[in-house]
Write an enzyme that holds these catalytic residues in place. Sequence first.
Site, PDB file in Angstrom:
ATOM      1  N   GLU A 149       0.813  -1.219   0.000  1.00 46.58           N
ATOM      2  CA  GLU A 149       0.000   0.000   0.000  1.00 46.58           C
ATOM      3  C   GLU A 149       0.848   1.270   0.000  1.00 46.58           C
ATOM      4  O   GLU A 149       0.505   2.260   0.649  1.00 46.58           O
ATOM      5  CB  GLU A 149      -0.957   0.010   1.198  1.00 46.58           C
ATOM      6  CG  GLU A 149      -1.903  -1.186   1.249  1.00 46.58           C
ATOM      7  CD  GLU A 149      -2.825  -1.287   0.041  1.00 46.58           C
ATOM      8  OE1 GLU A 149      -3.308  -0.239  -0.442  1.00 46.58           O
ATOM      9  OE2 GLU A 149      -3.052  -2.418  -0.425  1.00 46.58           O
ATOM     10  N   GLY A 195       1.904   2.592  -3.110  1.00 41.99           N
ATOM     11  CA  GLY A 195       1.670   3.269  -4.379  1.00 41.99           C
ATOM     12  C   GLY A 195       2.330   2.673  -5.599  1.00 41.99           C
ATOM     13  O   GLY A 195       2.340   3.304  -6.655  1.00 41.99           O
ATOM     14  N   LYS A 196       2.854   1.464  -5.515  1.00 43.93           N
ATOM     15  CA  LYS A 196       3.510   0.854  -6.675  1.00 43.93           C
ATOM     16  C   LYS A 196       2.551   0.673  -7.841  1.00 43.93           C
ATOM     17  O   LYS A 196       2.894   0.968  -8.986  1.00 43.93           O
ATOM     18  CB  LYS A 196       4.132  -0.494  -6.298  1.00 43.93           C
ATOM     19  CG  LYS A 196       5.213  -0.428  -5.245  1.00 43.93           C
ATOM     20  CD  LYS A 196       5.781  -1.787  -4.907  1.00 43.93           C
ATOM     21  CE  LYS A 196       4.787  -2.757  -4.337  1.00 43.93           C
ATOM     22  NZ  LYS A 196       4.355  -2.518  -2.966  1.00 43.93           N
ATOM     23  N   THR A 197       1.353   0.199  -7.556  1.00 42.84           N
ATOM     24  CA  THR A 197       0.383  -0.058  -8.621  1.00 42.84           C
ATOM     25  C   THR A 197      -0.087   1.245  -9.254  1.00 42.84           C
ATOM     26  O   THR A 197      -0.158   1.353 -10.491  1.00 42.84           O
ATOM     27  CB  THR A 197      -0.814  -0.860  -8.077  1.00 42.84           C
ATOM     28  OG1 THR A 197      -0.323  -2.097  -7.544  1.00 42.84           O
ATOM     29  CG2 THR A 197      -1.836  -1.149  -9.159  1.00 42.84           C
ATOM     30  N   VAL A 198      -0.377   2.244  -8.449  1.00 37.77           N
ATOM     31  CA  VAL A 198      -0.826   3.539  -8.976  1.00 37.77           C
ATOM     32  C   VAL A 198       0.299   4.207  -9.768  1.00 37.77           C
ATOM     33  O   VAL A 198       0.063   4.775 -10.838  1.00 37.77           O
ATOM     34  CB  VAL A 198      -1.334   4.441  -7.832  1.00 37.77           C
ATOM     35  CG1 VAL A 198      -1.619   5.845  -8.325  1.00 37.77           C
ATOM     36  CG2 VAL A 198      -2.585   3.836  -7.208  1.00 37.77           C
ATOM     37  N   LYS A 255       3.452  -8.354 -13.365  1.00 41.62           N
ATOM     38  CA  LYS A 255       3.424  -8.504 -11.907  1.00 41.62           C
ATOM     39  C   LYS A 255       4.043  -9.869 -11.649  1.00 41.62           C
ATOM     40  O   LYS A 255       3.432 -10.905 -11.918  1.00 41.62           O
ATOM     41  CB  LYS A 255       1.977  -8.442 -11.394  1.00 41.62           C
ATOM     42  CG  LYS A 255       1.835  -8.675  -9.908  1.00 41.62           C
ATOM     43  CD  LYS A 255       2.288  -7.481  -9.108  1.00 41.62           C
ATOM     44  CE  LYS A 255       1.985  -7.677  -7.630  1.00 41.62           C
ATOM     45  NZ  LYS A 255       2.308  -6.525  -6.841  1.00 41.62           N
ATOM     46  N   THR A 300       0.304 -11.562  -4.372  1.00 44.44           N
ATOM     47  CA  THR A 300      -0.029 -12.265  -3.137  1.00 44.44           C
ATOM     48  C   THR A 300      -1.321 -11.719  -2.550  1.00 44.44           C
ATOM     49  O   THR A 300      -1.711 -10.585  -2.804  1.00 44.44           O
ATOM     50  CB  THR A 300       1.092 -12.148  -2.086  1.00 44.44           C
ATOM     51  OG1 THR A 300       1.229 -10.787  -1.694  1.00 44.44           O
ATOM     52  CG2 THR A 300       2.413 -12.680  -2.608  1.00 44.44           C
ATOM     53  N   ASP A 346      -3.193  -6.788  -9.191  1.00 45.52           N
ATOM     54  CA  ASP A 346      -2.604  -5.485  -9.456  1.00 45.52           C
ATOM     55  C   ASP A 346      -2.458  -5.195 -10.951  1.00 45.52           C
ATOM     56  O   ASP A 346      -2.664  -4.060 -11.389  1.00 45.52           O
ATOM     57  CB  ASP A 346      -1.240  -5.363  -8.781  1.00 45.52           C
ATOM     58  CG  ASP A 346      -1.345  -5.290  -7.268  1.00 45.52           C
ATOM     59  OD1 ASP A 346      -2.447  -5.033  -6.748  1.00 45.52           O
ATOM     60  OD2 ASP A 346      -0.317  -5.504  -6.602  1.00 45.52           O
TER      61      ASP A 346
END
Length: 88
Positions: A12, A14-17, A37, A41, A50
């Site tokens: 949580e 911010g890697k995905t955003v 990805k 997990t 993701d």
Amino acid sequence: MPVLVITGTGTEIGKTVTTAAVAAAALAAGQSVAVLKAAQTGVRPDERGDADEVVRLAGPVTPAELARYPEPLAPGTAARRAGMAPVH
């Protein structure tokens, strides 16, 4: 073909955003984009991961996932606890 790696050591953060923002910018510049990805997990097989979220946020990127482990743990630990091979 340039390769950009976005990584981080926490959840949580911010890697995905961030990945989606970079992917959207590349798409806007006329580039084709693939998102990998390596290890997802904490998500069931029937849930969106993701890479799917990047597609939702950024647009038509090609998503890929190498492994999915059920527990929301570090990938190596999650693989071991699930009796599955880790991603190398």
